[in-house]
Motif scaffolding. Structure first.
Motif, PDB file in Angstrom:
ATOM      1  N   PRO A  86       0.995  -1.513   0.055  1.00 45.33           N
ATOM      2  CA  PRO A  86       0.019   0.360  -0.132  1.00 45.33           C
ATOM      3  C   PRO A  86       0.980   0.937  -0.099  1.00 45.33           C
ATOM      4  O   PRO A  86       0.449   2.031  -0.818  1.00 45.33           O
ATOM      5  CB  PRO A  86      -0.270  -0.055   1.410  1.00 45.33           C
ATOM      6  CG  PRO A  86      -0.804  -1.448   1.714  1.00 45.33           C
ATOM      7  CD  PRO A  86       0.285  -2.130   1.215  1.00 45.33           C
ATOM      8  N   VAL A  87       2.209   1.429   1.109  1.00 43.04           N
ATOM      9  CA  VAL A  87       2.552   2.699   1.065  1.00 43.04           C
ATOM     10  C   VAL A  87       3.071   2.743   0.147  1.00 43.04           C
ATOM     11  O   VAL A  87       4.382   4.041  -0.794  1.00 43.04           O
ATOM     12  CB  VAL A  87       3.411   2.311   2.557  1.00 43.04           C
ATOM     13  CG1 VAL A  87       4.042   1.788   2.191  1.00 43.04           C
ATOM     14  CG2 VAL A  87       4.203   3.972   2.265  1.00 43.04           C
ATOM     15  N   LEU A  88       3.872   1.926  -0.702  1.00 45.18           N
ATOM     16  CA  LEU A  88       5.008   2.031  -1.663  1.00 45.18           C
ATOM     17  C   LEU A  88       3.720   1.960  -3.526  1.00 45.18           C
ATOM     18  O   LEU A  88       4.380   2.562  -4.457  1.00 45.18           O
ATOM     19  CB  LEU A  88       5.669   0.395  -2.550  1.00 45.18           C
ATOM     20  CG  LEU A  88       6.398   0.128  -1.523  1.00 45.18           C
ATOM     21  CD1 LEU A  88       6.553  -1.010  -2.314  1.00 45.18           C
ATOM     22  CD2 LEU A  88       7.545   1.003  -1.673  1.00 45.18           C
ATOM     23  N   THR A 127       3.012   3.282   6.804  1.00 46.63           N
ATOM     24  CA  THR A 127       1.648   4.104   6.257  1.00 46.63           C
ATOM     25  C   THR A 127       2.014   4.823   5.174  1.00 46.63           C
ATOM     26  O   THR A 127       0.951   4.644   4.094  1.00 46.63           O
ATOM     27  CB  THR A 127       0.612   3.651   7.157  1.00 46.63           C
ATOM     28  OG1 THR A 127       0.790   5.138   7.831  1.00 46.63           O
ATOM     29  CG2 THR A 127       0.589   2.432   7.528  1.00 46.63           C
ATOM     30  N   ARG A 128       2.999   5.839   5.550  1.00 48.07           N
ATOM     31  CA  ARG A 128       2.847   7.171   5.508  1.00 48.07           C
ATOM     32  C   ARG A 128       4.574   7.522   5.149  1.00 48.07           C
ATOM     33  O   ARG A 128       4.892   7.084   5.422  1.00 48.07           O
ATOM     34  CB  ARG A 128       2.090   8.359   5.657  1.00 48.07           C
ATOM     35  CG  ARG A 128       0.780   8.257   5.274  1.00 48.07           C
ATOM     36  CD  ARG A 128       0.814   8.616   4.194  1.00 48.07           C
ATOM     37  NE  ARG A 128      -1.524   7.978   4.280  1.00 48.07           N
ATOM     38  CZ  ARG A 128      -2.317   7.298   4.283  1.00 48.07           C
ATOM     39  NH1 ARG A 128      -0.937   5.964   4.278  1.00 48.07           N
ATOM     40  NH2 ARG A 128      -2.985   6.738   4.396  1.00 48.07           N
ATOM     41  N   LEU A 129       5.055   8.036   4.332  1.00 49.61           N
ATOM     42  CA  LEU A 129       6.300   8.481   3.423  1.00 49.61           C
ATOM     43  C   LEU A 129       6.101  10.153   2.885  1.00 49.61           C
ATOM     44  O   LEU A 129       5.723  10.272   2.294  1.00 49.61           O
ATOM     45  CB  LEU A 129       6.830   7.672   2.505  1.00 49.61           C
ATOM     46  CG  LEU A 129       7.523   6.794   2.901  1.00 49.61           C
ATOM     47  CD1 LEU A 129       7.968   5.370   1.637  1.00 49.61           C
ATOM     48  CD2 LEU A 129       8.352   6.430   4.170  1.00 49.61           C
ATOM     49  N   HIS A 130       7.077  11.197   3.006  1.00 50.05           N
ATOM     50  CA  HIS A 130       6.804  12.367   3.649  1.00 50.05           C
ATOM     51  C   HIS A 130       7.995  12.965   2.917  1.00 50.05           C
ATOM     52  O   HIS A 130       9.698  12.974   3.800  1.00 50.05           O
ATOM     53  CB  HIS A 130       6.183  12.744   4.608  1.00 50.05           C
ATOM     54  CG  HIS A 130       4.854  12.791   4.792  1.00 50.05           C
ATOM     55  ND1 HIS A 130       3.794  13.074   4.542  1.00 50.05           N
ATOM     56  CD2 HIS A 130       4.465  11.921   5.924  1.00 50.05           C
ATOM     57  CE1 HIS A 130       2.691  12.571   4.973  1.00 50.05           C
ATOM     58  NE2 HIS A 130       2.915  11.891   5.864  1.00 50.05           N
ATOM     59  N   VAL A 131       7.870  13.595   2.051  1.00 52.34           N
ATOM     60  CA  VAL A 131       9.674  14.237   1.374  1.00 52.34           C
ATOM     61  C   VAL A 131       9.837  15.552   1.661  1.00 52.34           C
ATOM     62  O   VAL A 131       8.603  16.376   1.858  1.00 52.34           O
ATOM     63  CB  VAL A 131       9.958  14.419   0.033  1.00 52.34           C
ATOM     64  CG1 VAL A 131      10.826  15.129  -0.466  1.00 52.34           C
ATOM     65  CG2 VAL A 131      10.020  12.762  -0.835  1.00 52.34           C
ATOM     66  N   LEU A 132      10.279  15.735   3.051  1.00 49.69           N
ATOM     67  CA  LEU A 132      10.781  16.971   3.823  1.00 49.69           C
ATOM     68  C   LEU A 132      11.526  17.821   3.229  1.00 49.69           C
ATOM     69  O   LEU A 132      12.343  17.848   2.486  1.00 49.69           O
ATOM     70  CB  LEU A 132      11.457  16.865   4.909  1.00 49.69           C
ATOM     71  CG  LEU A 132      10.609  15.670   5.823  1.00 49.69           C
ATOM     72  CD1 LEU A 132      11.394  15.400   6.813  1.00 49.69           C
ATOM     73  CD2 LEU A 132       9.239  16.459   6.668  1.00 49.69           C
ATOM     74  N   GLU A 328      15.811  -0.563   3.198  1.00 50.35           N
ATOM     75  CA  GLU A 328      16.401  -1.395   5.030  1.00 50.35           C
ATOM     76  C   GLU A 328      15.371   0.506   5.437  1.00 50.35           C
ATOM     77  O   GLU A 328      15.194   0.030   6.690  1.00 50.35           O
ATOM     78  CB  GLU A 328      17.937   0.153   4.897  1.00 50.35           C
ATOM     79  CG  GLU A 328      18.410  -1.012   4.429  1.00 50.35           C
ATOM     80  CD  GLU A 328      20.172  -0.158   4.666  1.00 50.35           C
ATOM     81  OE1 GLU A 328      19.834   1.333   4.975  1.00 50.35           O
ATOM     82  OE2 GLU A 328      21.042  -0.734   4.022  1.00 50.35           O
ATOM     83  N   GLY A 329      14.269   1.127   5.019  1.00 48.51           N
ATOM     84  CA  GLY A 329      13.378   2.696   5.351  1.00 48.51           C
ATOM     85  C   GLY A 329      12.224   1.721   6.324  1.00 48.51           C
ATOM     86  O   GLY A 329      12.010   1.942   7.469  1.00 48.51           O
ATOM     87  N   LEU A 330      11.976   0.715   5.270  1.00 48.63           N
ATOM     88  CA  LEU A 330      10.477   0.074   5.732  1.00 48.63           C
ATOM     89  C   LEU A 330      10.729  -1.436   6.531  1.00 48.63           C
ATOM     90  O   LEU A 330      10.159  -2.357   6.306  1.00 48.63           O
ATOM     91  CB  LEU A 330      10.103  -0.356   4.417  1.00 48.63           C
ATOM     92  CG  LEU A 330       9.818   0.817   3.700  1.00 48.63           C
ATOM     93  CD1 LEU A 330       8.525   0.173   2.636  1.00 48.63           C
ATOM     94  CD2 LEU A 330       9.164   1.780   4.302  1.00 48.63           C
ATOM     95  N   GLY A 331      12.127  -1.854   7.062  1.00 52.35           N
ATOM     96  CA  GLY A 331      12.720  -2.935   7.520  1.00 52.35           C
ATOM     97  C   GLY A 331      12.638  -4.422   6.644  1.00 52.35           C
ATOM     98  O   GLY A 331      11.429  -5.343   7.575  1.00 52.35           O
ATOM     99  N   MET A 332      12.243  -4.031   6.203  1.00 46.77           N
ATOM    100  CA  MET A 332      12.293  -5.628   4.767  1.00 46.77           C
ATOM    101  C   MET A 332      12.859  -6.468   4.513  1.00 46.77           C
ATOM    102  O   MET A 332      13.998  -6.474   5.154  1.00 46.77           O
ATOM    103  CB  MET A 332      12.430  -5.397   3.167  1.00 46.77           C
ATOM    104  CG  MET A 332      11.094  -4.026   2.512  1.00 46.77           C
ATOM    105  SD  MET A 332      10.719  -4.040   1.065  1.00 46.77           S
ATOM    106  CE  MET A 332       9.800  -2.930   0.702  1.00 46.77           C
TER     107      MET A 332
END
Length: 452
Positions: A86-88, A127-132, A328-332
């Motif tokens: 879903p988040v991808l 569940t969400r990713l935000h580019v800062l 790495e960020g999603l801990g796969m």
């Protein structure tokens, strides 16, 4: 997890003059003393910088991101997973996949750093990713070496006030870490001066053509004139006979004479100077100049080779960095990851593609249905298995042949003598046949006798 700005750990910001600050102060030795600052926001308006960045960002963003898993044959196949898919597919509520990755890549190319904040649910799943905004993020290092990030207000990401978050809540994709492992360096560090030079040339050319392509001239008088008269004549001439008024008729008296200045050859070579500036910019982004409309376009008989070169020299490091950061960020788990589908990027022309697929099917490398899927065609019955010619032999069969004393000796055409048991069986078969024939003859004789 966030910690207040007055946390227990002593946190130290990295050196802000090492590449991520909006102004590159020393593009060359003594630049600051000469007031030759390179401002990132101004450089972004240079056409070559804009073209390179948007080309790279759009080429990466248009690639579909796949969730893949390694099977028992060590082959990566596309899968679906409710924890990651879903988040991808939809990184956040206000960006689709293409917009999200464009923002990611542009942040990395413009500032050397892309900071992506993770938003988790109650289970701890992202569940969400935000580019800062990279200008609102500062890396911090604690006394024990742990890394934190100070985030200033970002309403789209749900940050109302400045907070500090541990590194596990941030995906930090950095580029060209020349001076500090937590501070990426934008290619603008190398091309900023060339871009500034190009902007200056364009600005000068604009003023030149606004003056009717006239470089100006000199008013001369037969005798001495006062400074006040000279200033008055200059103002009158610039007001009435330059810019939009170029070409109007001037009436001169008192022996005044206007002498136009000739344009130097070096001053007229604006195209060559602009091309040099644009070529420098392209070299820092590793983009072939023809990709942004500079130089001679190569012939069309080697499209795949050109795209492969563009991918390997420019895009591959950016693509694989994003893939690894997401893994790495999603801990796969081990054996699960993401891959960009680069088939469309490296697509050949239709004739070459069909010939390549034909050779792969003929060699037994691909099944016909696999080749059809590459062309967007559906599967057909019987096309799921690779095929080879009947006369092809396996390496194992050839090895057994070569193990003979004389592998290429001609085989005898005379059949081997039958074995003893085979001969006995043949005799028994012949005797049985004779008995059956004799009984059949007796039966026929009886039938004929009755008829008479």
């Amino acid at each position: 997890m966030t910690i207040p700005l007055t946390g227990r750990k002593a946190l130290h910001s990295v050196d802000s003059n090492r590449g991520w600050w909006p102004i590159i102060r020393e593009s060359f030795s003594g630049a600051w003393q000469q007031n030759a600052e390179v401002n990132v926001n101004s450089v972004l308006s240079y056409n070559a910088v804009f073209a390179c960045q948007t080309l790279i960002a759009s080429d990466i963003a248009k690639l579909r991101l796949k969730l893949v898993k390694r099977d028992s044959d060590d082959i990566w196949t596309e899968v679906q997973n409710p924890a990651y898919s879903p988040v991808l597919r939809k990184p956040n509520a206000w960006q689709n996949r293409i917009q999200f990755f464009e923002c990611w890549v542009l942040s990395k190319l413009q500032r050397g750093n892309a900071y992506i904040l993770k938003e988790r649910d109650q289970r701890g799943v992202v569940t969400r990713l935000h580019v800062l905004d990279p200008t609102h993020v500062t890396p911090l290092v604690a006394d024990d070496g742990s890394v934190f990030y100070e985030l200033r207000s970002d309403l789209l990401a749900g940050i109302d006030e400045a907070v500090r978050v541990p590194a596990r809540e941030i995906i930090h994709d950095r580029f060209n870490c020349f001076y500090h492992p937590l501070v990426g360096l934008s290619p603008i560090f190398a091309n900023g001066l060339a871009a500034t030079n190009g902007l200056a040339i364009q600005s000068q050319a604009t003023r030149f053509f606004q003056n009717g392509s006239s470089p100006g001239g000199v008013l001369t008088a037969p005798g001495a004139i006062s400074d006040e008269t000279a200033a008055r004549l200059k103002e009158h001439w610039e007001t009435n006979y330059t810019g939009a008024n170029i070409g109007k008729i001037a009436v001169l008296g008192d022996g005044l004479k206007y002498e136009p200045m000739a344009v130097k050859a070096t001053d007229a070579q604006l195209i060559e100077q602009l091309k040099w500036s644009a070529d420098v910019v392209c070299s820092t982004y590793h983009v072939p100049p023809y990709k942004i409309g500079l130089g001679q376009m190569p012939s069309y008989n080697n499209i795949q080779a050109l795209n492969t070169e563009y991918y390997s020299q420019c895009l591959q490091i950016l693509i694989e960095s994003i893939e690894l950061c997401i893994d790495e960020g999603l801990g796969m788990a081990d054996g699960v990851g993401v891959e960009f589908d680069i088939d469309n990027l490296l697509r050949m022309d239709s004739v070459t593609q069909v010939n390549a697929l034909k050779e792969a099917v003929s060699a037994g490398i691909m099944a016909p249905n696999e080749a059809r899927s590459k062309l967007g065609l559906g599967a057909v019955e019987g096309g799921s298995a690779p095929y080879l010619q009947q006369q092809n032999y396996s390496l194992e069969a050839l090895a057994r042949r070569d193990a003979q004393e004389d592998p290429f000796a001609a085989r005898s055409s005379v059949p081997d003598a039958p074995a003893a048991e085979d001969e006995t069986q043949a005799e028994e078969d012949r005797a049985a046949n004779d008995n059956m024939a004799e009984e059949a003859a007796k039966a026929l004789a009886t039938i004929y006798k009755g008829l008479r």
